[in-house]
Design a protein around this motif. Structure first.
Motif, PDB file in Angstrom:
ATOM      1  N   ILE A 234     -21.277   4.552  -1.428  1.00 31.17           N
ATOM      2  CA  ILE A 234     -20.578   4.133  -2.643  1.00 31.17           C
ATOM      3  C   ILE A 234     -19.704   2.935  -2.315  1.00 31.17           C
ATOM      4  CG2 ILE A 234     -20.570   6.363  -3.832  1.00 31.17           C
ATOM      5  CD1 ILE A 234     -17.778   6.861  -2.729  1.00 31.17           C
ATOM      6  N   ARG A 235     -19.416   2.130  -3.353  1.00 36.08           N
ATOM      7  CA  ARG A 235     -18.530   0.975  -3.197  1.00 36.08           C
ATOM      8  C   ARG A 235     -17.262   1.213  -3.987  1.00 36.08           C
ATOM      9  NH1 ARG A 235     -20.072  -3.748  -0.804  1.00 36.08           N
ATOM     10  NH2 ARG A 235     -22.278  -3.837  -0.235  1.00 36.08           N
ATOM     11  N   LEU A 236     -16.143   0.893  -3.381  1.00 29.37           N
ATOM     12  CA  LEU A 236     -14.848   1.069  -4.019  1.00 29.37           C
ATOM     13  C   LEU A 236     -14.079  -0.239  -4.021  1.00 29.37           C
ATOM     14  CD1 LEU A 236     -13.567   4.221  -2.042  1.00 29.37           C
ATOM     15  CD2 LEU A 236     -15.003   4.220  -4.102  1.00 29.37           C
ATOM     16  N   GLU A 237     -13.240  -0.385  -5.027  1.00 33.36           N
ATOM     17  CA  GLU A 237     -12.184  -1.388  -4.981  1.00 33.36           C
ATOM     18  C   GLU A 237     -10.881  -0.636  -4.765  1.00 33.36           C
ATOM     19  OE1 GLU A 237     -11.474  -5.147  -7.643  1.00 33.36           O
ATOM     20  OE2 GLU A 237     -10.444  -3.428  -8.549  1.00 33.36           O
ATOM     21  N   VAL A 238     -10.222  -0.895  -3.674  1.00 39.80           N
ATOM     22  CA  VAL A 238      -9.012  -0.172  -3.295  1.00 39.80           C
ATOM     23  C   VAL A 238      -7.813  -1.104  -3.419  1.00 39.80           C
ATOM     24  CG1 VAL A 238      -7.803   1.022  -1.431  1.00 39.80           C
ATOM     25  CG2 VAL A 238     -10.280   1.337  -1.733  1.00 39.80           C
ATOM     26  N   THR A 239      -6.764  -0.625  -4.076  1.00 38.13           N
ATOM     27  CA  THR A 239      -5.516  -1.385  -4.164  1.00 38.13           C
ATOM     28  C   THR A 239      -4.410  -0.583  -3.487  1.00 38.13           C
ATOM     29  OG1 THR A 239      -5.078  -0.424  -6.353  1.00 38.13           O
ATOM     30  CG2 THR A 239      -6.148  -2.572  -6.287  1.00 38.13           C
ATOM     31  N   CYS A 240      -3.584  -1.295  -2.751  1.00 35.87           N
ATOM     32  CA  CYS A 240      -2.466  -0.664  -2.048  1.00 35.87           C
ATOM     33  C   CYS A 240      -1.508  -1.742  -1.590  1.00 35.87           C
ATOM     34  CB  CYS A 240      -2.965   0.159  -0.858  1.00 35.87           C
ATOM     35  SG  CYS A 240      -3.765  -0.846   0.423  1.00 35.87           S
ATOM     36  N   ARG A 241      -0.406  -1.342  -0.990  1.00 36.70           N
ATOM     37  CA  ARG A 241       0.539  -2.304  -0.446  1.00 36.70           C
ATOM     38  C   ARG A 241      -0.012  -2.885   0.855  1.00 36.70           C
ATOM     39  NH1 ARG A 241       5.821   0.575  -0.028  1.00 36.70           N
ATOM     40  NH2 ARG A 241       5.061   1.266   2.014  1.00 36.70           N
ATOM     41  N   SER A 244      -3.961  -6.616   3.677  1.00 36.76           N
ATOM     42  CA  SER A 244      -4.488  -7.177   4.935  1.00 36.76           C
ATOM     43  C   SER A 244      -4.280  -6.213   6.101  1.00 36.76           C
ATOM     44  CB  SER A 244      -3.820  -8.522   5.240  1.00 36.76           C
ATOM     45  OG  SER A 244      -4.158  -9.477   4.256  1.00 36.76           O
ATOM     46  N   ALA A 245      -3.106  -5.596   6.138  1.00 38.11           N
ATOM     47  CA  ALA A 245      -2.842  -4.608   7.189  1.00 38.11           C
ATOM     48  C   ALA A 245      -3.667  -3.348   6.961  1.00 38.11           C
ATOM     49  CB  ALA A 245      -1.356  -4.270   7.227  1.00 38.11           C
ATOM     50  N   ALA A 246      -3.812  -2.969   5.705  1.00 35.53           N
ATOM     51  CA  ALA A 246      -4.599  -1.771   5.385  1.00 35.53           C
ATOM     52  C   ALA A 246      -6.061  -1.960   5.767  1.00 35.53           C
ATOM     53  CB  ALA A 246      -4.478  -1.449   3.898  1.00 35.53           C
ATOM     54  N   LEU A 247      -6.559  -3.192   5.640  1.00 36.40           N
ATOM     55  CA  LEU A 247      -7.956  -3.463   5.986  1.00 36.40           C
ATOM     56  C   LEU A 247      -8.237  -3.112   7.439  1.00 36.40           C
ATOM     57  CD1 LEU A 247     -10.717  -4.714   5.193  1.00 36.40           C
ATOM     58  CD2 LEU A 247      -9.806  -6.914   5.982  1.00 36.40           C
ATOM     59  N   PHE A 288       1.103   2.858   3.232  1.00 35.57           N
ATOM     60  CA  PHE A 288       0.678   1.727   2.415  1.00 35.57           C
ATOM     61  C   PHE A 288       1.006   1.909   0.932  1.00 35.57           C
ATOM     62  CE2 PHE A 288      -1.980   1.305   6.208  1.00 35.57           C
ATOM     63  CZ  PHE A 288      -1.700  -0.013   6.541  1.00 35.57           C
ATOM     64  N   GLY A 289       1.993   2.763   0.661  1.00 31.47           N
ATOM     65  CA  GLY A 289       2.480   2.923  -0.701  1.00 31.47           C
ATOM     66  C   GLY A 289       1.488   3.651  -1.596  1.00 31.47           C
ATOM     67  N   LYS A 290       1.724   3.552  -2.898  1.00 27.78           N
ATOM     68  CA  LYS A 290       0.836   4.177  -3.882  1.00 27.78           C
ATOM     69  C   LYS A 290      -0.492   3.442  -3.901  1.00 27.78           C
ATOM     70  CE  LYS A 290      -0.151   6.919  -7.362  1.00 27.78           C
ATOM     71  NZ  LYS A 290      -0.354   8.368  -7.145  1.00 27.78           N
ATOM     72  N   ALA A 291      -1.558   4.118  -3.528  1.00 26.82           N
ATOM     73  CA  ALA A 291      -2.888   3.513  -3.469  1.00 26.82           C
ATOM     74  C   ALA A 291      -3.749   4.031  -4.616  1.00 26.82           C
ATOM     75  CB  ALA A 291      -3.550   3.816  -2.129  1.00 26.82           C
ATOM     76  N   ALA A 292      -4.756   3.247  -4.964  1.00 28.19           N
ATOM     77  CA  ALA A 292      -5.669   3.636  -6.046  1.00 28.19           C
ATOM     78  C   ALA A 292      -7.044   3.069  -5.747  1.00 28.19           C
ATOM     79  CB  ALA A 292      -5.149   3.127  -7.392  1.00 28.19           C
ATOM     80  N   PHE A 293      -8.051   3.604  -6.422  1.00 27.54           N
ATOM     81  CA  PHE A 293      -9.414   3.109  -6.235  1.00 27.54           C
ATOM     82  C   PHE A 293     -10.161   3.160  -7.558  1.00 27.54           C
ATOM     83  CE2 PHE A 293     -10.335   7.600  -6.275  1.00 27.54           C
ATOM     84  CZ  PHE A 293     -11.622   7.688  -6.799  1.00 27.54           C
ATOM     85  N   ARG A 294     -11.237   2.392  -7.615  1.00 29.14           N
ATOM     86  CA  ARG A 294     -12.207   2.527  -8.696  1.00 29.14           C
ATOM     87  C   ARG A 294     -13.584   2.220  -8.128  1.00 29.14           C
ATOM     88  NH1 ARG A 294     -13.947  -2.167 -11.552  1.00 29.14           N
ATOM     89  NH2 ARG A 294     -13.014  -4.089 -10.734  1.00 29.14           N
TER      90      ARG A 294
END
Length: 317
Positions: A234-241, A244-247, A288-294
């Motif tokens: 599956i492919r996700l778009e992940v948002t978080c604080r 670049s570090a999260a990657l 990395f703070g509040k993270a979310a995905f879609r």
């Protein structure tokens, strides 16, 4: 025999022992905007030069408007247009003088030239700059002028080699709007570009890498290919604080196959056996703070990066 205004069949182009284009095959239909993409040095410009009758193939065949690039190069040149990445008109001549000069090369004169020139000037909207030296134009207006000169003789096929390189986003969009208008009149465009948003505008896209065509089809077909998103992934778009570090953290997870920064988010390809919620919880626990995905479909950039990486890894073995 396949039909099309451009037919490339097992085309190979060599310079000594160097293979610039290797066994490439595709067909372009009349009125189509065909995008041709690939890294610098992959063979894009060499192939365009061949289709324009400037370079002879080493093997295979290339047919443009029913004419062979080997036997009918002069006839092909009369029926096509070409617009290079670098502004190639005469900067010391005015806009009007440049148009007249290129019209003269194709033998246009009299009432027909006046009518054709007026049509294109009006369509491109360059009237107020007719007496300005071409060298004093902005990048966007230079490209509009170059487009007029490339199609003044009503070519059936036009080759555009990175026509929007170095011009601003508004000028790029306006130039593409013009291409759509001319395409609607039956002109076929063969366009090279490095911009993924421009590739999305093309009806079909070919991607060349290390001299070989590794993908060809509509943008939707390429993005739905199982090679790009394999079964059980599956492919996700992940948002978080701090994406670049999260990657860096995401790349080390065993269930993540691939990941990259995309704007302010991270695109992740992962095994479907692991849940996205697991990834999000992990990121939050790592600070990395509040993270979310879609869930998302792959972009064309995802397509080309995935295919390129796959071939690069195969060549390393």
């Amino acid at each position: 025999m396949q039909k099309g205004v451009i037919i490339v069949d097992s085309l190979t182009i060599k310079y000594g022992n160097f293979i610039a284009v290797n066994q490439v095959s595709f067909v372009v239909q009349r009125g189509e905007i065909f995008g041709f993409l690939g890294p610098n040095g992959s063979g894009k410009t060499t192939l365009i030069k061949t289709l324009c009758g400037l370079v002879k193939p080493s093997s295979g065949r290339a047919i443009v408007l029913g004419l062979s690039v080997n036997k009918d190069a002069d006839q092909i040149k009369e029926r096509i247009g070409y617009m290079s990445q670098k502004f190639s008109l005469y900067e010391d001549l005015t806009v009007s003088e440049n148009i007249n000069f290129y019209a003269g090369i194709y033998g246009l004169s009299g009432a027909y030239l006046r009518k054709r020139k007026d049509e294109l000037i009006s369509l491109v909207g360059i009237e107020r700059y007719l007496d300005r030296r071409a060298g004093a134009l902005s990048g966007g207006w230079k490209q509009r002028l170059a487009l007029i000169c490339a199609i003044i003789h009503e070519p059936e096929v036009v080759f555009l080699d990175e026509p929007t390189a170095g011009i601003d986003p508004v000028a790029r969009r306006e130039l593409w709007d013009l291409l759509f208008r001319f395409s609607g009149q039956g002109i076929t465009f063969f366009v090279t570009t490095h911009y993924m948003d421009e590739a999305e505008r093309c009806e079909r896209v070919g991607y060349i890498y290390l001299s070989k065509l590794i993908a060809c089809g509509t943008p939707d077909d390429l993005k739905s290919s199982p090679e790009v998103t394999p079964p059980n992934t599956i492919r996700l778009e992940v948002t978080c604080r701090a994406p670049s570090a999260a990657l860096i953290v995401i790349k080390n997870l065993p269930y993540v196959i691939d990941s990259t920064i995309f704007g302010q988010s991270i695109h992740v390809l992962m095994n479907a056996t692991s849940s996205p919620e697991k990834l999000i919880t992990y990121l939050e626990n790592q600070g990395f703070g509040k993270a979310a995905f879609r869930l998302i479909n792959p972009s064309l950039e995802d397509v080309f990066v995935t295919l390129t990486d796959r071939i690069a890894r195969a060549n390393e073995k």
